[in-house]
Scaffold this motif. Structure first.
Motif, PDB file in Angstrom:
ATOM      1  N   GLN A 138      57.044  71.630 -56.639  1.00  0.00           N
ATOM      2  CA  GLN A 138      55.443  71.879 -56.961  1.00  0.00           C
ATOM      3  C   GLN A 138      54.802  71.914 -56.167  1.00  0.00           C
ATOM      4  O   GLN A 138      53.519  72.770 -56.023  1.00  0.00           O
ATOM      5  N   ILE A 139      54.783  70.842 -55.075  1.00  0.00           N
ATOM      6  CA  ILE A 139      53.927  70.837 -54.025  1.00  0.00           C
ATOM      7  C   ILE A 139      54.827  70.800 -52.732  1.00  0.00           C
ATOM      8  O   ILE A 139      55.830  70.238 -52.506  1.00  0.00           O
ATOM      9  N   ASN A 140      54.382  71.023 -51.679  1.00  0.00           N
ATOM     10  CA  ASN A 140      55.098  71.224 -50.344  1.00  0.00           C
ATOM     11  C   ASN A 140      54.128  70.423 -49.327  1.00  0.00           C
ATOM     12  O   ASN A 140      53.987  70.805 -48.137  1.00  0.00           O
ATOM     13  N   ALA A 141      53.337  69.353 -49.748  1.00  0.00           N
ATOM     14  CA  ALA A 141      52.567  68.745 -49.062  1.00  0.00           C
ATOM     15  C   ALA A 141      52.595  67.238 -48.967  1.00  0.00           C
ATOM     16  O   ALA A 141      52.984  66.697 -50.369  1.00  0.00           O
ATOM     17  N   VAL A 142      52.318  66.191 -48.100  1.00  0.00           N
ATOM     18  CA  VAL A 142      52.149  64.725 -48.402  1.00  0.00           C
ATOM     19  C   VAL A 142      50.980  64.416 -47.834  1.00  0.00           C
ATOM     20  O   VAL A 142      50.648  64.770 -46.404  1.00  0.00           O
ATOM     21  N   LEU A 143      50.155  63.656 -48.267  1.00  0.00           N
ATOM     22  CA  LEU A 143      48.815  63.463 -47.869  1.00  0.00           C
ATOM     23  C   LEU A 143      47.863  64.295 -47.638  1.00  0.00           C
ATOM     24  O   LEU A 143      47.997  65.508 -48.571  1.00  0.00           O
ATOM     25  N   PHE A 144      47.610  64.711 -46.385  1.00  0.00           N
ATOM     26  CA  PHE A 144      47.121  65.706 -45.874  1.00  0.00           C
ATOM     27  C   PHE A 144      47.783  66.805 -45.019  1.00  0.00           C
ATOM     28  O   PHE A 144      47.306  67.694 -44.117  1.00  0.00           O
ATOM     29  N   PHE A 145      48.751  66.719 -44.993  1.00  0.00           N
ATOM     30  CA  PHE A 145      49.902  67.276 -44.235  1.00  0.00           C
ATOM     31  C   PHE A 145      50.708  68.151 -45.092  1.00  0.00           C
ATOM     32  O   PHE A 145      50.924  68.038 -46.135  1.00  0.00           O
ATOM     33  N   THR A 146      50.981  69.421 -44.469  1.00  0.00           N
ATOM     34  CA  THR A 146      52.134  70.619 -44.915  1.00  0.00           C
ATOM     35  C   THR A 146      53.428  70.144 -44.405  1.00  0.00           C
ATOM     36  O   THR A 146      53.526  69.582 -43.188  1.00  0.00           O
ATOM     37  N   ILE A 147      54.464  70.085 -45.348  1.00  0.00           N
ATOM     38  CA  ILE A 147      55.564  69.692 -45.099  1.00  0.00           C
ATOM     39  C   ILE A 147      56.425  71.053 -44.550  1.00  0.00           C
ATOM     40  O   ILE A 147      56.443  72.015 -45.199  1.00  0.00           O
ATOM     41  N   THR A 148      56.927  70.949 -43.321  1.00  0.00           N
ATOM     42  CA  THR A 148      57.671  72.356 -42.671  1.00  0.00           C
ATOM     43  C   THR A 148      59.070  71.874 -42.674  1.00  0.00           C
ATOM     44  O   THR A 148      59.762  72.870 -42.472  1.00  0.00           O
TER      45      THR A 148
ATOM     46  N   GLY B 146      41.670  59.126 -46.739  1.00  0.00           N
ATOM     47  CA  GLY B 146      42.847  58.002 -46.552  1.00  0.00           C
ATOM     48  C   GLY B 146      44.186  58.587 -46.883  1.00  0.00           C
ATOM     49  O   GLY B 146      44.642  59.711 -47.165  1.00  0.00           O
ATOM     50  N   PHE B 147      44.896  57.547 -47.137  1.00  0.00           N
ATOM     51  CA  PHE B 147      46.275  57.751 -47.604  1.00  0.00           C
ATOM     52  C   PHE B 147      46.468  57.405 -49.256  1.00  0.00           C
ATOM     53  O   PHE B 147      46.443  56.380 -49.595  1.00  0.00           O
ATOM     54  N   THR B 148      46.675  58.750 -49.952  1.00  0.00           N
ATOM     55  CA  THR B 148      46.761  58.486 -51.137  1.00  0.00           C
ATOM     56  C   THR B 148      48.141  58.519 -51.747  1.00  0.00           C
ATOM     57  O   THR B 148      49.184  58.860 -50.791  1.00  0.00           O
ATOM     58  N   ASN B 149      48.536  58.085 -52.685  1.00  0.00           N
ATOM     59  CA  ASN B 149      50.002  58.018 -53.047  1.00  0.00           C
ATOM     60  C   ASN B 149      50.855  59.501 -53.481  1.00  0.00           C
ATOM     61  O   ASN B 149      50.050  60.362 -53.939  1.00  0.00           O
ATOM     62  N   LEU B 150      52.056  59.554 -52.701  1.00  0.00           N
ATOM     63  CA  LEU B 150      52.812  60.993 -53.001  1.00  0.00           C
ATOM     64  C   LEU B 150      53.021  60.852 -54.484  1.00  0.00           C
ATOM     65  O   LEU B 150      53.594  60.109 -55.070  1.00  0.00           O
ATOM     66  N   ASP B 151      52.815  62.014 -55.152  1.00  0.00           N
ATOM     67  CA  ASP B 151      53.314  62.285 -56.453  1.00  0.00           C
ATOM     68  C   ASP B 151      54.707  62.817 -56.282  1.00  0.00           C
ATOM     69  O   ASP B 151      54.939  63.940 -56.058  1.00  0.00           O
ATOM     70  N   GLU B 152      55.635  61.758 -56.294  1.00  0.00           N
ATOM     71  CA  GLU B 152      57.228  62.119 -55.795  1.00  0.00           C
ATOM     72  C   GLU B 152      57.826  63.163 -56.876  1.00  0.00           C
ATOM     73  O   GLU B 152      58.750  63.988 -56.743  1.00  0.00           O
ATOM     74  N   ASP B 153      57.275  63.215 -58.171  1.00  0.00           N
ATOM     75  CA  ASP B 153      57.933  64.077 -59.243  1.00  0.00           C
ATOM     76  C   ASP B 153      57.603  65.445 -58.888  1.00  0.00           C
ATOM     77  O   ASP B 153      58.355  66.204 -59.061  1.00  0.00           O
ATOM     78  N   LYS B 154      56.155  65.685 -58.494  1.00  0.00           N
ATOM     79  CA  LYS B 154      55.924  67.120 -58.268  1.00  0.00           C
ATOM     80  C   LYS B 154      56.505  67.389 -57.052  1.00  0.00           C
ATOM     81  O   LYS B 154      56.897  68.520 -56.742  1.00  0.00           O
TER      82      LYS B 154
ATOM     83  N   MET C  36      57.223  55.577 -48.069  1.00  0.00           N
ATOM     84  CA  MET C  36      57.037  54.126 -47.717  1.00  0.00           C
ATOM     85  C   MET C  36      55.992  53.571 -46.796  1.00  0.00           C
ATOM     86  O   MET C  36      55.376  52.617 -46.771  1.00  0.00           O
ATOM     87  N   MET C  37      55.834  54.448 -45.645  1.00  0.00           N
ATOM     88  CA  MET C  37      55.094  54.053 -44.672  1.00  0.00           C
ATOM     89  C   MET C  37      53.695  53.789 -45.231  1.00  0.00           C
ATOM     90  O   MET C  37      52.865  52.716 -44.586  1.00  0.00           O
ATOM     91  N   THR C  38      53.253  54.614 -46.029  1.00  0.00           N
ATOM     92  CA  THR C  38      51.672  54.529 -46.554  1.00  0.00           C
ATOM     93  C   THR C  38      51.559  53.770 -47.640  1.00  0.00           C
ATOM     94  O   THR C  38      50.388  53.888 -48.478  1.00  0.00           O
ATOM     95  N   SER C  39      52.597  53.161 -48.196  1.00  0.00           N
ATOM     96  CA  SER C  39      52.498  52.583 -49.565  1.00  0.00           C
ATOM     97  C   SER C  39      51.564  51.444 -49.698  1.00  0.00           C
ATOM     98  O   SER C  39      51.250  50.894 -50.464  1.00  0.00           O
ATOM     99  N   ASN C  40      51.570  50.751 -48.497  1.00  0.00           N
ATOM    100  CA  ASN C  40      50.831  49.398 -48.624  1.00  0.00           C
ATOM    101  C   ASN C  40      49.831  49.424 -47.285  1.00  0.00           C
ATOM    102  O   ASN C  40      50.310  49.464 -46.101  1.00  0.00           O
ATOM    103  N   GLN C  41      48.627  49.828 -47.591  1.00  0.00           N
ATOM    104  CA  GLN C  41      47.780  49.837 -46.118  1.00  0.00           C
ATOM    105  C   GLN C  41      46.753  48.752 -46.129  1.00  0.00           C
ATOM    106  O   GLN C  41      46.152  48.196 -47.227  1.00  0.00           O
TER     107      GLN C  41
END
Length: 126
Positions: free
Chosen positions: A44-54, A31-39, A1-6
């Motif tokens: 299938q992914i453990n990242a959001v934007l350029f961060f790794t989710i821990t 920049g802030f790209t949209n998160l592929d919520e389904d993946k 939500m935070m990066t959805s509207n820049q």
């Protein structure tokens, strides 16, 4: 939500950032790209934007990014507001560890702009 509207000024700052850090060998974040919520939800992914989710729980999200110049950890936590149950409390904490001159140089403007940018992005949360 935070990066959805820049705002456009933020897109421009992030593009400028990518241009300026390239000579120091820092990867572009584009920049802030949209998160592929389904993946993300399917694992299938453990990242959001350029961060790794821990860490990802119902009330807490912890993100990291590490490179040769600095390490960044962002923690977003939501807790129940006992004095006003209809409004939760949001905590956003950023921690940076500089490894060298380039990390310290990079953080000079970021440390000034980051609080302003973070407040603007938090405004996107309903």
């Amino acid at each position: 939500m935070m990066t959805s509207n820049q705002p456009e000024w933020l897109r421009m700052l992030l593009n400028l950032r990518d241009i300026l850090v390239k000579p120091a060998g820092v990867r572009a974040i584009q920049g802030f790209t949209n998160l592929d919520e389904d993946k993300y939800k399917s694992g299938q992914i453990n990242a959001v934007l350029f961060f790794t989710i821990t860490e990802d729980t119902a009330d807490k999200l912890t993100l990291i990014v590490k490179d040769s110049h600095l390490d960044v950890c962002i923690c977003v936590r939501i807790i129940e507001n006992t004095s006003n149950p209809s409004k939760n409390i949001l905590y956003l904490v950023a921690s940076v560890r500089n490894h060298n001159f380039w990390g310290r140089l990079y953080m000079l403007p970021v440390s000034i702009l980051h609080p302003f940018i973070a407040h603007k992005l938090v405004d996107n949360i309903d």
